[in-house]
Design an enzyme around this catalytic site. Structure first.
Site, PDB file in Angstrom:
ATOM      1  N   HIS A  69       5.540  72.941  46.712  1.00 18.92           N
ATOM      2  CA  HIS A  69       5.381  74.220  46.352  1.00 18.92           C
ATOM      3  C   HIS A  69       4.571  75.163  47.390  1.00 18.92           C
ATOM      4  CE1 HIS A  69       1.746  72.976  44.487  1.00 18.92           C
ATOM      5  NE2 HIS A  69       1.467  74.487  44.745  1.00 18.92           N
ATOM      6  N   HIS A  84       2.019  79.508  49.816  1.00 14.96           N
ATOM      7  CA  HIS A  84       2.006  79.158  48.468  1.00 14.96           C
ATOM      8  C   HIS A  84       3.142  79.857  47.957  1.00 14.96           C
ATOM      9  CE1 HIS A  84       0.978  78.372  44.088  1.00 14.96           C
ATOM     10  NE2 HIS A  84       0.084  77.486  44.336  1.00 14.96           N
TER      11      HIS A  84
END
Length: 165
Positions: A69, A84
């Site tokens: 992620h 992110h």
């Protein structure tokens, strides 16, 4: 004076390109104090149009989270950029994310890093907004110029320009 004579630490200009297609906004619009209060560093965020993430800079992959992620890239001038994907996506434990690089890989701006299922992120996470943060901002950045846009193209559109110290 000696730095001038012997060419010591010269400022370097870095271009950061969009790691994902979408709308580039201020970190102030990120509904997470870690990013909006710039606790991890300064940068921008992107409201993504799709789920393909490319490298925003050329450099070395210094961190790829096991859940895919988030990814960190370090440029030759020492700038460390974190991408992110979404907010609270770590809780998805990697579901819907696929990484295409590993720590230590050399990448060029625009190289494919990660693919994610945007519908699944919308369903299971807080948000799809994707912060792009310079994590060592205070140590390396002398001047930062973000470029907000309603339609940035991944690997093409410059989302920020900076000069190193």
């Amino acid at each position: 004076m000696l730095k001038k004579l012997f060419g010591g630490n010269k400022s370097v200009e870095e271009q950061i390109v969009a790691p994902i297609n979408g709308k580039v906004v201020s970190l102030d619009e990120v509904d997470d104090p870690v990013f909006s209060q710039r606790m991890m560093g300064d940068g921008v965020a992107i409201e993504p149009d799709d789920g393909k993430v490319v490298s925003p800079v050329s450099g070395e992959i210094v961190q790829l989270f096991p859940t895919n992620h988030a990814v960190g890239i370090k440029t030759k001038s020492g700038v460390e950029v974190l991408v992110h994907i979404g907010l609270e996506t770590v809780s998805m434990e990697g579901e819907g994310f696929e990484g295409f690089v590993k720590t230590g890989d050399q990448v060029n701006a625009g190289d494919h890093l990660i693919t994610f299922d945007m519908d699944l992120v919308k369903e299971k996470a807080k948000s799809t907004i994707t912060p792009v943060v310079i994590t060592n901002f205070d140590d390396v950045v002398d001047n930062f110029d973000p470029s907000y846009s309603d339609g940035a193209d991944a690997g093409q559109s410059t989302i920020a320009t900076l000069k190193t110290k």
